[in-house]
Every structure is written in structure tokens, then in C-alpha cells.
Design an enzyme around this catalytic site. Structure first.
Site, short mmCIF file in Angstrom:
data_model
loop_
_atom_site.label_atom_id
_atom_site.label_comp_id
_atom_site.label_asym_id
_atom_site.label_seq_id
_atom_site.Cartn_x
_atom_site.Cartn_y
_atom_site.Cartn_z
N ASN A 184 45.88 44.11 47.35
CA ASN A 184 44.71 43.11 47.42
C ASN A 184 45.16 41.78 48.15
O ASN A 184 44.44 41.40 48.86
CB ASN A 184 44.19 42.48 46.05
CG ASN A 184 43.26 43.84 45.46
OD1 ASN A 184 42.26 43.96 45.87
ND2 ASN A 184 43.55 44.41 44.16
N HIS A 199 38.97 42.90 38.79
CA HIS A 199 39.21 43.93 37.79
C HIS A 199 38.61 45.21 38.47
O HIS A 199 37.59 45.47 38.76
CB HIS A 199 38.21 43.55 36.61
CG HIS A 199 38.55 44.51 35.43
ND1 HIS A 199 39.88 44.50 34.69
CD2 HIS A 199 37.84 45.43 34.90
CE1 HIS A 199 39.59 45.37 33.76
NE2 HIS A 199 38.56 45.98 33.89
N ASP A 213 38.25 38.74 30.74
CA ASP A 213 37.22 39.69 31.48
C ASP A 213 35.72 39.17 31.30
O ASP A 213 34.96 39.99 31.27
CB ASP A 213 37.50 41.07 31.43
CG ASP A 213 38.82 41.42 32.07
OD1 ASP A 213 39.24 40.82 33.13
OD2 ASP A 213 39.40 42.48 31.46
#
Length: 207
Positions: free
Chosen positions: A14, A110, A151
Site C-alpha cells: 500500500n 482495512h 475499526d
């Protein structure tokens, strides 16, 4: 110019997506000023150095307790004075001190469609293992702001990925990265750099 610190624990795919999208102009008005890893062996540190980005390891193993590590991590982040902290596969729960200091300025990617397969214990390959065990037909990725819980911060972007009958956790992980994570994480950063993302309670608004 949006100054970004990227925190990462592993290979840094990423991170590489962000580096590449800044280079080709997909992410505008943005500079990665620092890469931090908790893992001294993380290939992400090599990716950063090859791109000419300052990179450092801040490992919990180098400190007597978690409190000392948290203080050192915050101090290292503060050195770069970032406008935004991007968690790109960072396997460390963000300390409350950092959440407070950078409230509304920390985002995470996520590998699932929150609120599915998220929270305590859902990280890395385990997310995809659980998705396949449950037999869901669609998974994906989510970019969200980070708060003190796991999250639970306001969602910025999501992208769905279809699950195939032949998928293994490893195959699914790769496809979620290619079809979702590497797309929506750079897009979210670009939106933030352009001042187009605002937080309204537990939701975000994109102008």
C-alpha cells in the site's frame, strides 16, 4: 502541500501504491515526509529508502514498556510534523495519545467492508480466512478515519470485491489489494489533500 506520515509493518504494497500515485499525479499536492515501521525487517523501509523518503523503525521491543514505546512513537511522528497519518498495514493499535494529538488526521485501510470482519483479531490474512469461512459472496476494502477503538472511525471510501469459488485466503488477499486497497487508499489521500473530506459525527461528507 499535504505532508503525510505512513506507518506500516510489512511489505509495504500500500505504501508503494501511494508512492506510485503521487509520482504519476493521481494523488495531487501531497508529499510523504516520513515512513515509520514497528518491524525492523519490514520491506516497506526499503521501499521508502529507494524512493528517497526518510524511514525509521520504532519497535516496542526496544522499550521497557508500552507507555515508553507510545511516547517514542508520538515523538517520532511529531518530528515530521505531518498533516495526515496513513496506517497502511500497521499492526499496532494506535495509542490514545496519538489519536488525541492527531484527531481527524489519521486514516487506515482495512481489507474488508466494515463493519464486517473488523475489530479485535481481524488483521492481515485472518480477515480473508474468516470471510471465506463465513461464505460471504462479496468482500472488499475500507478506508476510514481512526479513533480510539479498532475499526470504528468514520468511513471515507469502500470498494467491493467479488469472492470466487476457487479463492484461497492468499488469492483473495491479493485480489482485494489489487482491486480495492491500492485504488481507494490513494483516492482517499487525494480527496483529503484537496480539502474535500469532512467529518460529521460518525459519518464523512465528500464534497
Amino acid at each position: 502541500m499535504l505532508r503525510v506520515t505512513v506507518c506500516v509493518s510489512g511489505g509495504g504494497t500500500n505504501l508503494q501504491a501511494i508512492i506510485d500515485r503521487i509520482a504519476d499525479g493521481t494523488i495531487r499536492n501531497t508529499q510523504i515526509v516520513q515512513v515509520i515501521s514497528n518491524n525492523p525487517g519490514a520491506y516497506a523501509l526499503t521501499r521508502a529508502k529507494e524512493a528517497g523518503i526518510p524511514a525509521v523503525c520504532v519497535s516496542p521491543k526496544d522499550f521497557p514498556d508500552r507507555s515508553a514505546f507510545n511516547e517514542a512513537l508520538l515523538a517520532k511522528i511529531n518530528e515530521a510534523a505531518p498533516d495526515l497519518i496513513v496506517l497502511a498495514g500497521f499492526m499496532v493499535a494506535v495509542p490514545h495519545e496519538i489519536c488525541a494529538a492527531y484527531r481527524g488526521r489519521i486514516i487506515n485501510v482495512h481489507p474488508a467492508l466494515i463493519p464486517s470482519f473488523c475489530g479485535k483479531g481481524y488483521y492481515g490474512l485472518r480477515v480473508h480466512e474468516k470471510a471465506l469461512e463465513r461464505g460471504v459472496k462479496v468482500t472488499g476494502a475500507t478506508v476510514h478515519f481512526v479513533d480510539e477503538d479498532l475499526d470504528t472511525g468514520p468511513i471515507i471510501l469502500q470498494k467491493a470485491v467479488e469472492i470466487q469459488e476457487s479463492d484461497t485466503p492468499e488469492i483473495l488477499q491479493r485480489r482485494v489489494m489489487e482491486q480495492a486497497e491500492w485504488i481507494i487508499l490513494p483516492h482517499a489521500i487525494d480527496l483529503i489533500a484537496a480539502g474535500k473530506v469532512t467529518i460529521e459525527g460518525r459519518r464523512t461528507h465528500i464534497s
